[in-house]
Every structure is written in structure tokens, then in C-alpha cells.
Design an enzyme around this catalytic site. Sequence first.
Site, PDB file in Angstrom:
ATOM      1  CG  HIS A 298       5.229   9.172   3.439  1.00  0.00           C
ATOM      2  ND1 HIS A 298       4.548   9.099   4.634  1.00  0.00           N
ATOM      3  CD2 HIS A 298       5.512   7.888   3.100  1.00  0.00           C
ATOM      4  CE1 HIS A 298       4.445   7.830   5.010  1.00  0.00           C
ATOM      5  NE2 HIS A 298       5.028   7.088   4.085  1.00  0.00           N
TER       6      HIS A 298
ATOM      7  CD  GLU B  66       4.009   0.938   6.943  1.00  0.00           C
ATOM      8  OE1 GLU B  66       4.816   1.296   7.832  1.00  0.00           O
ATOM      9  OE2 GLU B  66       3.659   1.692   6.005  1.00  0.00           O
ATOM     10  CD  GLU B  67       2.751   4.259   4.098  1.00  0.00           C
ATOM     11  OE1 GLU B  67       2.743   4.945   5.134  1.00  0.00           O
ATOM     12  OE2 GLU B  67       3.771   4.072   3.407  1.00  0.00           O
TER      13      GLU B  67
ATOM     14  CG  ASP C  61      -0.200  -0.037   2.527  1.00  0.00           C
ATOM     15  OD1 ASP C  61       0.630  -0.950   2.719  1.00  0.00           O
ATOM     16  OD2 ASP C  61      -0.438   0.840   3.392  1.00  0.00           O
TER      17      ASP C  61
END
Length: 468
Positions: free
Chosen positions: A441, A153-154, A89
Amino acid sequence: MYREKIDAFIDARRQELIDDVCELCRINSEKMPAEEDMPYGPGAAECLDAALDMAEGYGFETLDYDGYVGCIDIGENLPRHLDILAHLDVVPAGEGWTVTEPFEPVEKDGRIYGRGTADDKGPAVAALYAMRAVKELGIPLKKNVRLILGTDEECGSSDIRYYYEKEEEAPMTFSPDIEYPVVNVEKGRLPGHFQAEFAASASLPRLVSLQAGTKINVVPGKAKAVFEGLEKACVEEAAAKVTKSTGVRFELEQSGDQTAVTAVGRGAHASTPQEGINALTGLLTLVNSLPLAACSQTELLKKLSALMPYGDNNGTAMGIDMEDELSGRLTLALSMLKVDEKSLDGEFDGRIPVCGNEENVLKPAKARMAEAGLTLLNETMTPPHHVDGNSDFVRTLLKAYEDYTGLKGECQSTGGGTYVHHLKNGVAFGAAMPGRDNNMHGADEFAVVDDLIISAKIFAQVIVDLCG
């Protein structure tokens, strides 16, 4: 013993590895609303299916845990020993991309650009190629190796919690989701969520609305506000002063009696807020410098800005700044805020060193915010994580890293939480070289191809050393 063979195998498949990374990075696997058999939406499901299909094409046995997690095994009938924990993800694409579009990965100047190339699809593919090398070279193993591919995970790692409700931890786990060498200490986390309500005011000039942030763990690169009853020249003059003091730029658009303002900073991971330019705290600085009519809303925003002012990345104004030798200094980033005429809802991301706990972090923050008229909703925080740096497991990882890079291997700490945070014997290991800024990010995220190639070799050697 097998280094020459591993090197030759990985080097010969350089372009294949690049192509496989690009295949996965073309899929927008940001978390979306759940659908049938797709707990995190169609994008994450498509990416997981693609990765498992890729592994099956290389002759691996795979398992799909109800769309939450996929697993790829070598030695599926051998005792469980080593897990490699990666995620497919991604955070939202965001804005400001210049090299390519977020989900149109390209190779340029030895880098692969695109959302997820570094975090964490590139490293996941490197781990798969390490397993390919061991499998296709016929290197014998006595113990099992499992590559676990998660899809949340995010946004809280609910996927891995689901997995570990069904499976036990392996004796050893590493996650290739950070810089080398080995990260064996992770800070705790306080994902602060706060709210307030107040009486609406029609007095002019006033703030009509404010909106900022995409995810709690991302320093916002943009923030927007709408004002009513202000002359554009007045806002421009104040904005110029704030830009000079903060580096945040402001774009203005006038429509009738309203002025829309977009603050433009630079996004960053919330664990390293000093690397970004926080558009939200910059915008609050501007709001509080404008001649708005006095009301409960404006008073509350002044107090909020005083608690988390622009440039305060360590919770100093909040009264929770602290530091220790093992894990470094506390960081705090105001990352999400929504304000309308009678309420606000915001979030901040606090990364807490080993010396921090609920008594000296959560409770003081809660009290300080209450004094300002803000309700911090959190009742708990995530404690720090620490694995013995002198264990055979960690020493094996460090030796492989040193042998393949020629660099000194040593344990480090991070403010970024990884998949292994709640695992008894889990560390983060690679897949970026030390000091590498992959724009993780942020816009123009990239992975260095040579980093992925050497990581595949290192991971293969670790598999041989730990499980052969």
C-alpha cells in the site's frame, strides 16, 4: 512424496513466474467507475481477463462470474474441497516511487517492484504455479481445488459477496494475502465515517481548504491545506516545530495572500498505522498551532485533533483503547479528511480486537465524537474472525510451511482484514515470509522472488496433502 518433483518443476519455471507477475502488474487494476460488463472499470476487467487467459494457456478450465470474479479449477468434476482466494485489484499508485514507476514492474536484486507485486498479484501467480505443478506433474487428486481471483478486495469485497451468492463456500479456504505462517484470527473493523457542518467565516487569517487521503485503509503519506492571510514566515516557523515533534515535513508555496502547504509523511496500511508517518494528523497539528482567527471551523478541527492526535494509533484519546491476548491491541488511523469553509467530511480506520464489540467500541466512539460536534454515521461494525488453530486444515498448512522453510509454524492474528474474514473455515496463509516489509500500500511495493517461489511449492504441497 512429491516434494522433489514439485521443487524441480517450480525452480525450472522461475523466470516464467516472474514474467507472469510482471504481465499482470503492468495493468492498473485500481477500482474505476463501472462500465458495461466491467463492474469495477476497465482496468480490473483487463487484469482479470489477462489472468484467466494465462490460466487457459496452461490448460486450465476457467469461469468468469460476470466480471466480478474469475475461477480456475483442478478436478472440476470432483467434490469441492479447497479454495484459494486471491485478488487482482490494487490500491492507488500513490506518490514517492523511486525504483520504478508503479505500473512498470522491474526485477532488481531478487525483488519484483511494482504496485500489486506483493498485494496480491504475485501471490495469485504463485498459487497458479502451484496448480500448474500438480496438473502438469500428473499428481492424482480426489477433490477439487479452485483458485478464485477477485477484483474488489481493496474497496469492500463486493466481488466476493457476489460470488458467494452463487456458490457455496468450500470446506476449506486460504488466502495468500498476508505473512506466513497462518493467520487464523482477524480483528474486527470500524470504518468510521464522520461529518460536520458549521457557519462560514471570512475572518482572517483562515483555513480555506484541507484535503487528505486516498483510501480509508491507507495511512496518508501526503495532505494539503490552503491558508489565507498568513505570512509565509509565520507558517514556516510553526511547521519547523511540528516537523521536529512529528517527523512530518512541510512544503510551502505562496501565491498572493494564500499559502499552500503540503504535509509529507509516509504511507502505510491502516492496520499497522505505527509503521507510517501520518501526514494528515501532522497537518492538523500544524493547523491548530497557527494563529488563525477564531471560528467554528477552527474550533472543530481542534476537537478533531484532540480525539485523534498525531501518534495516537490506538484510540486512546477516543476512549476505546483495548487489547487481548488472542488478537492484540486496537488500532485507529485517521485516513481521510476534506474541509472547506462550512463543512468537513472524514474517515478513520479502526481495527478491533476480539474483546471489542459495538457496545464497548462503536457506541463510546459515537458518543465521544458527538460531544465534539462530529456525527459518526456508522450504525454497525464488522465483528472479529476466528478459526480453530488445532483443526486438521490449519495443522496441514503449518506442517507444509515448516517442511519447506525450516521455520516454526504457529497461528497468528492480524489487524488487516482479508477475503476470508466472513468465511466459516477461512484463514490467511502467505505469501510473504515473517517480518517481510513489502511496502504494501506504499511506494516501492515489492515481492521477493524467493518468497513467491517457495510459496508456489508450499501451496502445491498443501493441495496434494488436502486433496490428494
